[in-house]
Enzyme design. Structure first.
Site, short mmCIF file in Angstrom:
data_model
loop_
_atom_site.label_atom_id
_atom_site.label_comp_id
_atom_site.label_asym_id
_atom_site.label_seq_id
_atom_site.Cartn_x
_atom_site.Cartn_y
_atom_site.Cartn_z
N LYS A 15 0.83 -1.21 0.00
CA LYS A 15 0.00 0.00 0.00
C LYS A 15 0.87 1.26 0.00
CE LYS A 15 -4.26 -2.02 1.62
NZ LYS A 15 -4.95 -2.57 2.79
N LYS A 68 -5.32 -8.71 -14.24
CA LYS A 68 -6.29 -8.89 -13.17
C LYS A 68 -7.23 -7.69 -13.06
CE LYS A 68 -6.85 -8.99 -8.27
NZ LYS A 68 -6.55 -8.56 -7.00
N LYS A 118 -9.86 -2.33 -9.16
CA LYS A 118 -10.21 -0.90 -9.26
C LYS A 118 -8.96 -0.04 -9.37
CE LYS A 118 -10.99 -0.32 -4.30
NZ LYS A 118 -10.92 -1.75 -3.91
P1 ADP Z 1 -9.61 -4.47 -6.01
O1 ADP Z 1 -8.45 -5.26 -6.56
O2 ADP Z 1 -10.53 -4.00 -7.08
O3 ADP Z 1 -9.15 -3.37 -5.07
P2 ADP Z 1 -10.28 -5.82 -3.57
O4 ADP Z 1 -8.83 -6.07 -3.29
O5 ADP Z 1 -11.02 -4.79 -2.75
O6 ADP Z 1 -10.45 -5.47 -5.12
O7 ADP Z 1 -11.03 -7.22 -3.50
C1 ADP Z 1 -12.17 -7.55 -2.74
C2 ADP Z 1 -12.41 -9.04 -2.92
O8 ADP Z 1 -12.64 -9.37 -4.31
C3 ADP Z 1 -11.23 -9.89 -2.47
O9 ADP Z 1 -11.73 -11.05 -1.83
C4 ADP Z 1 -10.53 -10.28 -3.76
O10 ADP Z 1 -9.87 -11.53 -3.65
C5 ADP Z 1 -11.69 -10.35 -4.76
N1 ADP Z 1 -11.22 -9.94 -6.12
C6 ADP Z 1 -10.94 -8.68 -6.53
N2 ADP Z 1 -10.53 -8.65 -7.82
C7 ADP Z 1 -10.52 -9.93 -8.23
C8 ADP Z 1 -10.18 -10.58 -9.49
N3 ADP Z 1 -9.79 -9.88 -10.55
N4 ADP Z 1 -10.27 -11.92 -9.55
C9 ADP Z 1 -10.69 -12.65 -8.47
N5 ADP Z 1 -11.03 -12.11 -7.28
C10 ADP Z 1 -10.95 -10.77 -7.15
#
Ligand code: ADP
Ligand code: TRP
Length: 326
Positions: free
Chosen positions: A116, A195, A198
């Site tokens: 982060k 992947k 956001k």
């Molecule tokens: P972002 O990467 O958009 O910030 P988060 O880290 O907040 O998303 O993820 C929230 C949940 O969604 C977590 O459990 C994460 O493993 C799942 N997740 C997010 N993006 C993906 C993806 N591209 N493929 C599979 N799982 C995902």
């Protein structure tokens, strides 16, 4: 060995922006399907979100959106204890009791803090001690299984270490939880093929307006194979997304169309949009209904918090007594 059916399952999600298809297939859908398999606790981690969200109105809106999104997609609050983390402030006291026995080195090793910072987040004490609060979330409810993405695995190891350390010092107070990491849930690709996240600006929304979703899908990057050329479904992110919505028969039929040639990328994207629209139509309808009744959503969260608080009070009482505060 006990079956999953009798297990206490707990997980949380941070309200820090609009949810996307990666969140849906990677976290929401598996979590919602676990409702039938155990006693489930699910919470919106708004205390955690404060480590990165500084806009109060945006935080309120994200909490509301996450609640609506999950309820619309099938979270059943009569089965799952569904609550907002900050409605159970007891977790903060437990976090303190844990933090005084947590070795610095354990937290210093955590990748997510360093990641982060590398992404430009300010180095705050809260961001650093985030894993201790996460341990409190889990240990408070005596959870046995914690479904999380691979990125959270280290936080679960920290939670286990803290639980064991506390139990060794003060007696068996906490259940030592286990992560439930689905190896079968693939990484969901975004519109640029990497992947979906956001932070990469490559998402396809869950409940954005349909025009915008159509535009996001039509904007998925493709190579320059022509309409006539056969295409390999296994290297196509359009197909990877299509398959997640489709029945095995539909997925098989689509793979055949890719291989046969004669289908352009535009047609493949149209099919993806249509299957999204079809799958999400009932969820969108439910969400629109719920959106008109914010009091009902608030009530659901309050009732969830009341159930969560009963468990929290019992654990906290035992922990306070164990350390000598009672
Ligand atoms: P972002 O990467 O958009 O910030 P988060 O880290 O907040 O998303 O993820 C929230 C949940 O969604 C977590 O459990 C994460 O493993 C799942 N997740 C997010 N993006 C993906 C993806 N591209 N493929 C599979 N799982 C995902
Ligand atoms: N740290 C998790 C994430 O960013 C969210 C979270 C907070 C959580 N507390 C938790 C997940 C407890 C599982 C259990 O995705």
């Amino acid at each position: 060995m006990r079956r999953l059916l009798e297990m206490r399952i707990l997980t949380g999600i941070q309200p820090s922006g609009k949810l996307h298809l990666g969140n849906y297939f990677g976290a929401m859908r598996p979590m919602i399907s676990l409702q039938d398999q155990g006693e489930e606790f699910f919470f919106i981690a708004d205390y955690h979100a404060l480590t990165t969200v500084r806009d109060p109105a945006a935080l309120r809106e994200s909490v509301r959106d996450v609640a609506l999104d999950f309820l619309a997609c099938g979270l059943d609050p009569s089965r799952t204890v569904f609550y907002r983390q900050s409605d159970v402030p007891e977790v903060q006291e437990l976090a303190w009791l844990l933090s005084v026995i947590t070795p610095m080195g354990l937290i210093e090793r955590c990748h997510s803090y360093k990641d982060k910072l590398a992404h430009g987040k300010p180095a705050t004490h809260g961001l650093f001690t985030y894993p201790v609060l996460m341990a409190a979330d889990i240990l408070m409810m005596q959870a046995e299984k914690v479904p999380v993405g691979k990125d959270q695995k280290q936080h679960l190891e920290v939670t286990r270490d803290i639980a064991i350390k506390f139990n060794n010092a003060y007696g068996e107070i906490f259940t030592v939880p286990e992560p439930l990491i689905s190896e079968t849930v693939a990484v969901i690709p975004g519109t640029d093929g990497q992947k979906m996240s956001k932070s990469y600006g490559n998402t396809i929304g869950l409940f954005d307006d349909l025009k915008r979703i159509r535009k996001q899908i039509m904007g998925i990057k493709t190579d320059c194979t022509s309409v006539e050329d056969p295409k390999d479904p296994d290297t196509s992110s359009i197909y990877a997304l299509y398959r997640l919505f489709a029945t095995p028969e539909e997925a098989g039929a689509m793979a055949d169309r890719y291989r046969a040639g004669g289908m352009g990328w535009g047609d493949a994207k149209k099919a993806l949009f249509e299957i999204y629209e079809r799958t999400f139509a009932p969820f969108r309808e439910k969400r629109a209904e719920l959106e008109k009744r914010p009091d009902e959503v608030e009530d659901i969260l309050r009732q969830g918090a009341a159930r969560a608080k009963a468990h929290a009070a019992a654990t906290l009482h035992r922990a306070r007594a164990a350390v000598g505060l009672e």
